[in-house]
Write a protein that holds these residues in place. Structure first.
Motif, PDB file in Angstrom:
ATOM      1  N   GLU A 462       0.818  -1.212   0.000  1.00 55.30           N
ATOM      2  CA  GLU A 462       0.000   0.000   0.000  1.00 55.30           C
ATOM      3  C   GLU A 462       0.851   1.261   0.000  1.00 55.30           C
ATOM      4  O   GLU A 462       0.327   2.366  -0.163  1.00 55.30           O
ATOM      5  N   LEU A 463       2.175   1.103   0.173  1.00 58.44           N
ATOM      6  CA  LEU A 463       3.035   2.264   0.356  1.00 58.44           C
ATOM      7  C   LEU A 463       3.007   3.237  -0.827  1.00 58.44           C
ATOM      8  O   LEU A 463       2.885   4.453  -0.614  1.00 58.44           O
ATOM      9  N   PRO A 464       3.091   2.793  -2.124  1.00 56.75           N
ATOM     10  CA  PRO A 464       3.037   3.758  -3.237  1.00 56.75           C
ATOM     11  C   PRO A 464       1.747   4.586  -3.226  1.00 56.75           C
ATOM     12  O   PRO A 464       1.792   5.806  -3.432  1.00 56.75           O
ATOM     13  N   ASN A 465       0.613   3.922  -2.986  1.00 59.06           N
ATOM     14  CA  ASN A 465      -0.652   4.662  -2.946  1.00 59.06           C
ATOM     15  C   ASN A 465      -0.677   5.657  -1.795  1.00 59.06           C
ATOM     16  O   ASN A 465      -1.195   6.778  -1.925  1.00 59.06           O
ATOM     17  N   LEU A 466      -0.123   5.235  -0.644  1.00 64.73           N
ATOM     18  CA  LEU A 466      -0.099   6.140   0.507  1.00 64.73           C
ATOM     19  C   LEU A 466       0.763   7.364   0.215  1.00 64.73           C
ATOM     20  O   LEU A 466       0.400   8.490   0.576  1.00 64.73           O
ATOM     21  N   ILE A 467       1.925   7.154  -0.475  1.00 66.80           N
ATOM     22  CA  ILE A 467       2.796   8.279  -0.827  1.00 66.80           C
ATOM     23  C   ILE A 467       2.090   9.220  -1.797  1.00 66.80           C
ATOM     24  O   ILE A 467       2.107  10.444  -1.635  1.00 66.80           O
ATOM     25  N   TYR A 468       1.429   8.615  -2.812  1.00 62.57           N
ATOM     26  CA  TYR A 468       0.716   9.428  -3.807  1.00 62.57           C
ATOM     27  C   TYR A 468      -0.401  10.243  -3.144  1.00 62.57           C
ATOM     28  O   TYR A 468      -0.557  11.447  -3.396  1.00 62.57           O
ATOM     29  N   ARG A 472      -0.796  14.323  -2.923  1.00 62.81           N
ATOM     30  CA  ARG A 472      -2.020  15.018  -3.358  1.00 62.81           C
ATOM     31  C   ARG A 472      -2.576  15.877  -2.228  1.00 62.81           C
ATOM     32  O   ARG A 472      -2.987  17.016  -2.432  1.00 62.81           O
ATOM     33  N   THR A 473      -2.604  15.302  -1.045  1.00 62.95           N
ATOM     34  CA  THR A 473      -3.125  16.044   0.107  1.00 62.95           C
ATOM     35  C   THR A 473      -2.265  17.267   0.384  1.00 62.95           C
ATOM     36  O   THR A 473      -2.781  18.358   0.661  1.00 62.95           O
ATOM     37  N   THR A 474      -0.949  17.099   0.274  1.00 61.98           N
ATOM     38  CA  THR A 474      -0.034  18.225   0.518  1.00 61.98           C
ATOM     39  C   THR A 474      -0.256  19.333  -0.504  1.00 61.98           C
ATOM     40  O   THR A 474      -0.306  20.521  -0.161  1.00 61.98           O
ATOM     41  N   ARG A 475      -0.412  18.939  -1.811  1.00 64.65           N
ATOM     42  CA  ARG A 475      -0.642  19.932  -2.862  1.00 64.65           C
ATOM     43  C   ARG A 475      -1.967  20.664  -2.644  1.00 64.65           C
ATOM     44  O   ARG A 475      -2.047  21.883  -2.772  1.00 64.65           O
TER      45      ARG A 475
END
Length: 544
Positions: A462-468, A472-475
């Protein structure tokens, strides 16, 4: 207050007055009505003026019965609150209660398990094996395999008795809270509330069953400590069925010696199993007095402790364990500065105290203790001295530490009774040093990684999705911050304009006042400008 409660209340008052417990409250602290009543009831005056306060309190508890006896026993462990004289007297309280009728026990068991005893058990003995204030124990055998068992059954009607006494205790505690000079220290209302919760938990034997199962699991296969098996199919809040154990009471030293028991090893193991429960499991039997501890008849040269009655247990958080272990080791090394710092770091004392003063107080009280040979130093009493010192520095009472202190005093007392030469410090220090090494350093890091690895292996896909999602949340949050900044800038400009117009209006208002009545036209014009400016300023501020 019902008639039965009123009679009980009057009996309690009579006992309190007959033992002179009212004398603990100075006359000047009592209202005039209480002083008048005290003088008028001359036949209830103190009948034991030759005894000290602690002895009178103990005798009053014994006279009033099981609920007050258990209260006294609990208070005897609160040496952080009570003077030593009273605490030592209360420690002498014995929970010796006459048994109730075996026929009543049979009826209670059948009612709880919804079946006749003869269908469930063989050889049920109506004569109890042991009796205490809340429950008593009967022997029997399981029907299916013939295993020997004991059945613990709650006394019929004890809930009503306890409820009535607790309500009266709460009433008395509120009176003491108001009139007792040291009420702020003793906190009677809080103590009675803590006692109420403990007592109500003991009334539900399913709590005890759960505790016993966990303790048994923690020491499964151990040669040092054994807990009997619980038969959950036959357990209810009023009935507990467990394996019958055969052992020698730890209080019967003569029988232990006659059985060939290695007394030094037995005492040493008592200390080790206590620290194992506390630091390895964070779950310890907190009622290990001699009545609840036995020693197996088997292999006396490799003695095994047996624990029963698991109604009261203590738990510690990871932080508590760490600070306790460091405190103990600092004590062993007489590093009082570190002890003081640990109390501040853990939040047990306020952070604004002067560490140097705390260190000096510790050194003053404890250094004379360490001048004695280690074998003569009471570990439990060192802990008591620590609590007394910390109380001067506004240490908040930690319930888990009170249970720990109580259990440590029990264990140390039993150990020295079994083997007077026991050096508890020498026994405990290597254990704590090993435990600390396991918690700090490369080995501890590898242990943590090993424990956390399954969780990380599960989360890795799940790590790639969590990073993505995080990016997105940060942007999105960045854009929101930009919009908020623009809106804030606009509001600031509007606020500045509004204040400017309000200032202009105030200036023209002053001008119109100065011009009136000398020049009515100019005064009227200034007033119009004032009203217009204030209107513009009000609209600008309203947009905010």
């Amino acid at each position: 207050m019902r008639l039965k409660e009123l009679k009980r209340f009057l009996k309690i008052q009579k006992v309190f007055l007959s033992y002179g417990l009212d004398e603990l409250i100075p006359p000047e602290r009592l209202p005039w009505t209480a002083r008048l009543l005290r003088r008028s009831i001359f036949w209830w005056r103190n009948q034991h003026p030759d005894l000290n306060a602690g002895a009178r309190i103990r005798l009053a508890c014994e006279t009033l019965g099981p609920v007050f006896i258990k209260l006294g026993q609990m208070l005897s462990t609160r040496r952080d609150l009570l003077p030593d004289e009273i605490a030592e007297e209360l420690a002498l309280l014995q929970d010796q209660v006459p048994p109730f009728c075996g026929k009543q026990a049979r009826e209670q068991i059948e009612k709880s398990l919804n079946a006749p005893i003869d269908e469930l058990f063989d050889e049920f003995a109506e004569e109890p094996l042991a009796s205490a204030s809340i429950a008593q124990v009967h022997t029997a055998r399981l029907k299916d395999n013939g295993q020997q068992i004991v059945i613990k059954v709650i006394r019929p009607g004890i809930e009503r008795v306890i409820d009535a006494d607790l309500r009266l205790m709460q009433l008395v505690s509120r009176v003491l809270q108001r009139y007792l000079p040291i009420a702020d220290l003793l906190r009677p209302v809080e103590v009675i509330e803590e006692y109420r919760k403990t007592l109500l938990d003991e009334l539900n034997l399913m709590y005890e069953a759960a505790n016993a199962i966990q303790l048994r699991r923690n020491f499964e296969g151990s040669e040092e400590l054994y807990f009997p098996e619980i038969f959950t199919d036959y357990c209810d809040r009023n009935v507990l069925v467990m394996e019958r154990i055969h052992g020698i009471s730890v209080a019967d030293r003569e029988a232990l010696v006659a059985n060939g028991t290695d007394m030094h090893l037995l005492a040493k193991r008592g200390v080790e199993v206590f620290f194992t429960q506390v630091f390895r499991d964070s779950f310890f039997h907190a009622d290990m007095h001699p009545g609840n501890i036995f020693v197996s008849y088997k292999h006396p040269h490799n003695p095994q402790w047996i624990g029963i009655d698991c109604g009261i247990v203590g738990t510690l958080s990871r932080e508590d364990k760490r600070y306790l272990a460091e405190n103990f080791l600092a004590f062993f090394n007489r590093d009082y500065r570190r002890v003081a710092e640990l109390h501040v770091e853990s939040g047990w004392v306020p952070s604004d105290i002067r560490v140097e003063e705390f260190e000096f107080a510790l050194r003053t009280v404890l250094e004379p203790v360490f001048e004695k040979p280690l074998s003569e130093i009471s570990f439990g009493h060192v802990l008591l001295n620590l609590f007394k010192i910390a109380r001067r520095f506004q240490m908040s009472v930690q319930p888990q530490l009170i249970l720990l202190q109580k259990t440590l005093l029990y264990i140390e007392g039993i150990g020295r009774q079994l083997y007077p030469q026991l050096d508890l410090w020498q026994t405990a220090k290597p254990f704590l040093e090993r435990w600390m090494k396991q918690q700090i350093g490369p080995a501890a890091l590898l242990h943590t990684i090993r424990d956390e690895l399954p969780m990380w292996a599960e989360k890795l896909p799940e790590l790639p999705n969590l990073i993505y999602d995080g990016l997105r949340t940060t942007r999105k949050q960045s854009k929101q911050m930009e919009l908020m900044f623009e809106r804030f800038s606009a509001q600031s400009k509007a606020q500045s304009r509004g204040r400017f117009y309000l200032g202009i209006g105030a200036a023209f208002l002053v001008a119109s006042a100065l011009l009136y009545p000398a020049n009515l036209h100019l005064a009227a014009g200034s007033l119009v400008i004032t009203l217009f400016s204030w209107f513009k300023g009000w609209r600008g501020l309203k947009r905010l």
